[in-house]
Design a protein around this motif. Structure first.
Motif, PDB file in Angstrom:
ATOM      1  N   MET A   1       0.825  -1.204   0.000  1.00  0.00           N
ATOM      2  CA  MET A   1       0.000   0.000   0.000  1.00  0.00           C
ATOM      3  C   MET A   1       0.865   1.262   0.000  1.00  0.00           C
ATOM      4  O   MET A   1       0.520   2.237  -0.620  1.00  0.00           O
ATOM      5  CB  MET A   1      -0.930  -0.028   1.220  1.00  0.00           C
ATOM      6  N   ARG A   2       1.994   1.199   0.671  1.00  0.00           N
ATOM      7  CA  ARG A   2       2.863   2.369   0.768  1.00  0.00           C
ATOM      8  C   ARG A   2       3.313   2.844  -0.612  1.00  0.00           C
ATOM      9  O   ARG A   2       3.288   4.035  -0.885  1.00  0.00           O
ATOM     10  CB  ARG A   2       4.057   2.045   1.647  1.00  0.00           C
ATOM     11  N   ASN A   3       3.708   1.918  -1.477  1.00  0.00           N
ATOM     12  CA  ASN A   3       4.144   2.302  -2.820  1.00  0.00           C
ATOM     13  C   ASN A   3       3.009   2.937  -3.611  1.00  0.00           C
ATOM     14  O   ASN A   3       3.227   3.882  -4.362  1.00  0.00           O
ATOM     15  CB  ASN A   3       4.715   1.104  -3.573  1.00  0.00           C
ATOM     16  N   HIS A   4       1.797   2.413  -3.442  1.00  0.00           N
ATOM     17  CA  HIS A   4       0.640   2.993  -4.132  1.00  0.00           C
ATOM     18  C   HIS A   4       0.392   4.425  -3.652  1.00  0.00           C
ATOM     19  O   HIS A   4       0.118   5.312  -4.456  1.00  0.00           O
ATOM     20  CB  HIS A   4      -0.602   2.134  -3.917  1.00  0.00           C
ATOM     21  N   ASP A   5       0.493   4.643  -2.347  1.00  0.00           N
ATOM     22  CA  ASP A   5       0.304   5.988  -1.796  1.00  0.00           C
ATOM     23  C   ASP A   5       1.361   6.954  -2.317  1.00  0.00           C
ATOM     24  O   ASP A   5       1.057   8.094  -2.653  1.00  0.00           O
ATOM     25  CB  ASP A   5       0.355   5.964  -0.268  1.00  0.00           C
ATOM     26  N   GLN A   6       2.598   6.489  -2.386  1.00  0.00           N
ATOM     27  CA  GLN A   6       3.681   7.330  -2.896  1.00  0.00           C
ATOM     28  C   GLN A   6       3.452   7.677  -4.362  1.00  0.00           C
ATOM     29  O   GLN A   6       3.646   8.818  -4.770  1.00  0.00           O
ATOM     30  CB  GLN A   6       5.031   6.634  -2.744  1.00  0.00           C
ATOM     31  N   LYS A   9       0.699  10.269  -4.648  1.00  0.00           N
ATOM     32  CA  LYS A   9       1.192  11.594  -4.258  1.00  0.00           C
ATOM     33  C   LYS A   9       2.077  12.188  -5.349  1.00  0.00           C
ATOM     34  O   LYS A   9       1.994  13.384  -5.635  1.00  0.00           O
ATOM     35  CB  LYS A   9       1.961  11.519  -2.942  1.00  0.00           C
ATOM     36  N   ALA A  10       2.910  11.361  -5.956  1.00  0.00           N
ATOM     37  CA  ALA A  10       3.800  11.834  -7.027  1.00  0.00           C
ATOM     38  C   ALA A  10       2.997  12.336  -8.218  1.00  0.00           C
ATOM     39  O   ALA A  10       3.288  13.402  -8.775  1.00  0.00           O
ATOM     40  CB  ALA A  10       4.752  10.721  -7.456  1.00  0.00           C
ATOM     41  N   ILE A  11       1.975  11.588  -8.594  1.00  0.00           N
ATOM     42  CA  ILE A  11       1.124  11.993  -9.720  1.00  0.00           C
ATOM     43  C   ILE A  11       0.420  13.310  -9.401  1.00  0.00           C
ATOM     44  O   ILE A  11       0.311  14.197 -10.258  1.00  0.00           O
ATOM     45  CB  ILE A  11       0.122  10.871 -10.065  1.00  0.00           C
ATOM     46  N   LYS A  12      -0.028  13.467  -8.167  1.00  0.00           N
ATOM     47  CA  LYS A  12      -0.699  14.711  -7.746  1.00  0.00           C
ATOM     48  C   LYS A  12       0.264  15.886  -7.784  1.00  0.00           C
ATOM     49  O   LYS A  12      -0.092  16.981  -8.243  1.00  0.00           O
ATOM     50  CB  LYS A  12      -1.274  14.526  -6.327  1.00  0.00           C
ATOM     51  N   ILE A  13       1.493  15.687  -7.332  1.00  0.00           N
ATOM     52  CA  ILE A  13       2.494  16.761  -7.355  1.00  0.00           C
ATOM     53  C   ILE A  13       2.783  17.198  -8.783  1.00  0.00           C
ATOM     54  O   ILE A  13       2.854  18.398  -9.077  1.00  0.00           O
ATOM     55  CB  ILE A  13       3.784  16.315  -6.638  1.00  0.00           C
ATOM     56  N   ILE A  14       2.941  16.242  -9.681  1.00  0.00           N
ATOM     57  CA  ILE A  14       3.196  16.583 -11.085  1.00  0.00           C
ATOM     58  C   ILE A  14       2.028  17.392 -11.637  1.00  0.00           C
ATOM     59  O   ILE A  14       2.227  18.406 -12.311  1.00  0.00           O
ATOM     60  CB  ILE A  14       3.455  15.313 -11.917  1.00  0.00           C
ATOM     61  N   ASN A  75       9.694  18.821  -6.119  1.00  0.00           N
ATOM     62  CA  ASN A  75       9.122  18.471  -4.816  1.00  0.00           C
ATOM     63  C   ASN A  75       8.778  16.994  -4.646  1.00  0.00           C
ATOM     64  O   ASN A  75       8.224  16.623  -3.626  1.00  0.00           O
ATOM     65  CB  ASN A  75       7.881  19.315  -4.491  1.00  0.00           C
ATOM     66  N   LEU A  76       9.116  16.164  -5.620  1.00  0.00           N
ATOM     67  CA  LEU A  76       8.829  14.736  -5.475  1.00  0.00           C
ATOM     68  C   LEU A  76       9.706  14.073  -4.426  1.00  0.00           C
ATOM     69  O   LEU A  76       9.292  13.121  -3.784  1.00  0.00           O
ATOM     70  CB  LEU A  76       9.020  14.001  -6.813  1.00  0.00           C
ATOM     71  N   GLU A  77      10.912  14.573  -4.244  1.00  0.00           N
ATOM     72  CA  GLU A  77      11.845  13.927  -3.326  1.00  0.00           C
ATOM     73  C   GLU A  77      11.326  13.884  -1.896  1.00  0.00           C
ATOM     74  O   GLU A  77      11.742  13.059  -1.103  1.00  0.00           O
ATOM     75  CB  GLU A  77      13.229  14.600  -3.371  1.00  0.00           C
ATOM     76  N   HIS A  78      10.377  14.729  -1.561  1.00  0.00           N
ATOM     77  CA  HIS A  78       9.831  14.747  -0.213  1.00  0.00           C
ATOM     78  C   HIS A  78       8.831  13.609   0.035  1.00  0.00           C
ATOM     79  O   HIS A  78       8.514  13.307   1.166  1.00  0.00           O
ATOM     80  CB  HIS A  78       9.137  16.076   0.076  1.00  0.00           C
ATOM     81  N   PHE A  79       8.329  12.984  -1.026  1.00  0.00           N
ATOM     82  CA  PHE A  79       7.281  11.984  -0.886  1.00  0.00           C
ATOM     83  C   PHE A  79       7.666  10.583  -1.318  1.00  0.00           C
ATOM     84  O   PHE A  79       6.951   9.637  -1.039  1.00  0.00           O
ATOM     85  CB  PHE A  79       6.036  12.409  -1.679  1.00  0.00           C
TER      86      PHE A  79
END
Length: 88
Positions: A1-6, A9-14, A75-79
């Motif tokens: 689940m953690r990878n899916h959440d990451q 979040k990455a897709i949202k940041i982009i 800002n992806l490196e934070h997530f």
């Protein structure tokens, strides 16, 4: 689940970054989609973070917004936990 959440979040940041640079140019989604030769509905989904963009789509968007691909992924490196090889 953690990878899916990451990934989500990455897709949202982009998407947020695309919206930011589009707004800086004063462009609508329609105008950006037209210039990048992509579907406006897909662009909306990408900006909302509900659709993962293809690399070529990101390249087209970055090109017409006159920004780097790095700017779209800022800002992806934070997530995202990235395992870095230390050369061993």
């Amino acid at each position: 689940m953690r990878n899916h959440d990451q990934k989500a979040k990455a897709i949202k940041i982009i998407g947020d970054n695309i919206r930011y640079y589009r707004d800086q140019k004063g462009w609508t989604q329609e105008k950006l989609a037209d210039h990048a030769k992509i579907d406006e509905k897909n662009l909306g989904k990408i900006e909302r973070g509900v659709q993962e963009p293809y690399f070529l789509t990101l390249y087209k968007i970055a090109s017409v917004l006159d920004v780097s691909l790095d700017s779209l992924s800022a800002n992806l490196e934070h997530f995202i936990d990235i395992e870095r090889s230390n050369g061993e």
